[in-house]
Write an enzyme that holds these catalytic residues in place. Sequence first.
Site, PDB file in Angstrom:
ATOM      1  N   GLU A  86       8.882  -0.009 -11.116  1.00 52.33           N
ATOM      2  CA  GLU A  86       7.790  -0.986 -11.033  1.00 52.33           C
ATOM      3  C   GLU A  86       6.435  -0.290 -11.083  1.00 52.33           C
ATOM      4  O   GLU A  86       5.511  -0.765 -11.758  1.00 52.33           O
ATOM      5  CB  GLU A  86       7.916  -1.817  -9.757  1.00 52.33           C
ATOM      6  CG  GLU A  86       9.086  -2.783  -9.786  1.00 52.33           C
ATOM      7  CD  GLU A  86       9.398  -3.400  -8.431  1.00 52.33           C
ATOM      8  OE1 GLU A  86       9.870  -4.553  -8.426  1.00 52.33           O
ATOM      9  OE2 GLU A  86       9.183  -2.748  -7.391  1.00 52.33           O
ATOM     10  N   GLN A  87       6.311   0.841 -10.372  1.00 53.87           N
ATOM     11  CA  GLN A  87       5.051   1.575 -10.391  1.00 53.87           C
ATOM     12  C   GLN A  87       4.762   2.096 -11.800  1.00 53.87           C
ATOM     13  O   GLN A  87       3.622   2.068 -12.253  1.00 53.87           O
ATOM     14  CB  GLN A  87       5.074   2.729  -9.377  1.00 53.87           C
ATOM     15  CG  GLN A  87       3.743   3.428  -9.234  1.00 53.87           C
ATOM     16  CD  GLN A  87       2.655   2.558  -8.632  1.00 53.87           C
ATOM     17  OE1 GLN A  87       2.938   1.624  -7.874  1.00 53.87           O
ATOM     18  NE2 GLN A  87       1.413   2.837  -8.951  1.00 53.87           N
ATOM     19  N   ALA A 112      -2.001   4.308  -8.645  1.00 52.10           N
ATOM     20  CA  ALA A 112      -1.386   5.590  -8.291  1.00 52.10           C
ATOM     21  C   ALA A 112      -0.425   6.035  -9.384  1.00 52.10           C
ATOM     22  O   ALA A 112       0.268   5.219 -10.000  1.00 52.10           O
ATOM     23  CB  ALA A 112      -0.646   5.481  -6.964  1.00 52.10           C
ATOM     24  N   SER A 146       2.831   6.782  -5.269  1.00 45.25           N
ATOM     25  CA  SER A 146       2.255   5.548  -4.734  1.00 45.25           C
ATOM     26  C   SER A 146       2.785   5.273  -3.332  1.00 45.25           C
ATOM     27  O   SER A 146       3.998   5.319  -3.096  1.00 45.25           O
ATOM     28  CB  SER A 146       2.608   4.364  -5.635  1.00 45.25           C
ATOM     29  OG  SER A 146       2.217   3.148  -5.018  1.00 45.25           O
ATOM     30  N   HIS A 149       3.023   2.503  -2.097  1.00 49.05           N
ATOM     31  CA  HIS A 149       3.838   1.294  -2.190  1.00 49.05           C
ATOM     32  C   HIS A 149       5.323   1.624  -2.279  1.00 49.05           C
ATOM     33  O   HIS A 149       6.167   0.837  -1.868  1.00 49.05           O
ATOM     34  CB  HIS A 149       3.401   0.442  -3.386  1.00 49.05           C
ATOM     35  CG  HIS A 149       2.091  -0.234  -3.179  1.00 49.05           C
ATOM     36  ND1 HIS A 149       1.959  -1.377  -2.419  1.00 49.05           N
ATOM     37  CD2 HIS A 149       0.850   0.070  -3.614  1.00 49.05           C
ATOM     38  CE1 HIS A 149       0.689  -1.755  -2.411  1.00 49.05           C
ATOM     39  NE2 HIS A 149      -0.009  -0.886  -3.127  1.00 49.05           N
ATOM     40  N   ASP A 196      -1.145  -4.579  -0.297  1.00 48.18           N
ATOM     41  CA  ASP A 196      -2.414  -5.029  -0.859  1.00 48.18           C
ATOM     42  C   ASP A 196      -2.563  -6.495  -0.476  1.00 48.18           C
ATOM     43  O   ASP A 196      -1.641  -7.292  -0.697  1.00 48.18           O
ATOM     44  CB  ASP A 196      -2.437  -4.881  -2.378  1.00 48.18           C
ATOM     45  CG  ASP A 196      -2.438  -3.433  -2.827  1.00 48.18           C
ATOM     46  OD1 ASP A 196      -2.755  -2.548  -2.005  1.00 48.18           O
ATOM     47  OD2 ASP A 196      -2.132  -3.188  -4.009  1.00 48.18           O
ATOM     48  N   GLU A 242     -10.573   1.087  -1.828  1.00 46.72           N
ATOM     49  CA  GLU A 242      -9.766  -0.120  -2.025  1.00 46.72           C
ATOM     50  C   GLU A 242      -9.759  -0.912  -0.722  1.00 46.72           C
ATOM     51  O   GLU A 242      -8.920  -0.698   0.144  1.00 46.72           O
ATOM     52  CB  GLU A 242      -8.327   0.237  -2.429  1.00 46.72           C
ATOM     53  CG  GLU A 242      -8.213   0.855  -3.803  1.00 46.72           C
ATOM     54  CD  GLU A 242      -6.774   1.021  -4.271  1.00 46.72           C
ATOM     55  OE1 GLU A 242      -5.823   0.710  -3.498  1.00 46.72           O
ATOM     56  OE2 GLU A 242      -6.587   1.455  -5.413  1.00 46.72           O
ATOM     57  N   TRP A 287      -8.724  -3.648   0.021  1.00 44.46           N
ATOM     58  CA  TRP A 287      -7.576  -4.547   0.107  1.00 44.46           C
ATOM     59  C   TRP A 287      -6.275  -3.811   0.462  1.00 44.46           C
ATOM     60  O   TRP A 287      -5.258  -4.437   0.689  1.00 44.46           O
ATOM     61  CB  TRP A 287      -7.374  -5.254  -1.231  1.00 44.46           C
ATOM     62  CG  TRP A 287      -7.207  -4.271  -2.363  1.00 44.46           C
ATOM     63  CD1 TRP A 287      -6.043  -3.644  -2.741  1.00 44.46           C
ATOM     64  CD2 TRP A 287      -8.226  -3.783  -3.228  1.00 44.46           C
ATOM     65  NE1 TRP A 287      -6.285  -2.786  -3.792  1.00 44.46           N
ATOM     66  CE2 TRP A 287      -7.622  -2.852  -4.118  1.00 44.46           C
ATOM     67  CE3 TRP A 287      -9.584  -4.033  -3.358  1.00 44.46           C
ATOM     68  CZ2 TRP A 287      -8.339  -2.187  -5.105  1.00 44.46           C
ATOM     69  CZ3 TRP A 287     -10.290  -3.364  -4.347  1.00 44.46           C
ATOM     70  CH2 TRP A 287      -9.665  -2.462  -5.209  1.00 44.46           C
ATOM     71  N   HIS A 288      -6.285  -2.481   0.476  1.00 39.18           N
ATOM     72  CA  HIS A 288      -5.055  -1.687   0.622  1.00 39.18           C
ATOM     73  C   HIS A 288      -4.915  -1.185   2.064  1.00 39.18           C
ATOM     74  O   HIS A 288      -5.707  -0.363   2.517  1.00 39.18           O
ATOM     75  CB  HIS A 288      -5.096  -0.499  -0.346  1.00 39.18           C
ATOM     76  CG  HIS A 288      -3.869   0.348  -0.328  1.00 39.18           C
ATOM     77  ND1 HIS A 288      -2.893   0.268  -1.289  1.00 39.18           N
ATOM     78  CD2 HIS A 288      -3.468   1.312   0.532  1.00 39.18           C
ATOM     79  CE1 HIS A 288      -1.942   1.157  -1.027  1.00 39.18           C
ATOM     80  NE2 HIS A 288      -2.265   1.796   0.080  1.00 39.18           N
TER      81      HIS A 288
END
Length: 189
Positions: A69-70, A91, A96, A98, A105, A155, A157-158
Amino acid sequence: MNGSFYLQLVNPSHPAVLVPDAADLLPAHPAFPDILLERYAALALRALLARLDAFSEIVPVSGFRTLAEQQKIWDDTLRDQGPVYTRKFVAVPGCSEHQTGLAIDLAANRPDIDFICPNFPATGVYQEFRRLAPEYGFVLRYPKGKEHLTQIACEPWHFRYVGTPHAAILTERGLVLEEYLEERRQAVS
């Protein structure tokens, strides 16, 4: 999961090493069952949103991501926005946060949320979320002025789950994870 999992450093110089099993992932928000976080991070986020009564105002945009997905996000953003934008906000695959299931996020619940750079205002319930986040183990991972350390643009939002008391210490002292872990390393040397 052990403490080193929650404090693992993931950035362009430190690939994600510890990733959760599927059984360790839960939905981050009841209305978004496909956006997952590591179990304790998800429960902490839900508790914080419940405290703020903000489930309808603050929504998750992206949580746990697989390497595939990344890679797709990287490739699509590179194609659509170009290399400068991509390196600034996406990233490198394998690097990442994530991929750990510890990063989320978040966005204001508005139409047309930007997946790469969602709007998470600095006022109202969003600012209250930021203020209370450390009590629940979360830090704003990429603050303004620390880009040279995090290697990622600001960021707002992160958010990253590091657990307690680490989140409170990081926030009170204005540190990012890179600084905090270096201080801890030096303290034991």
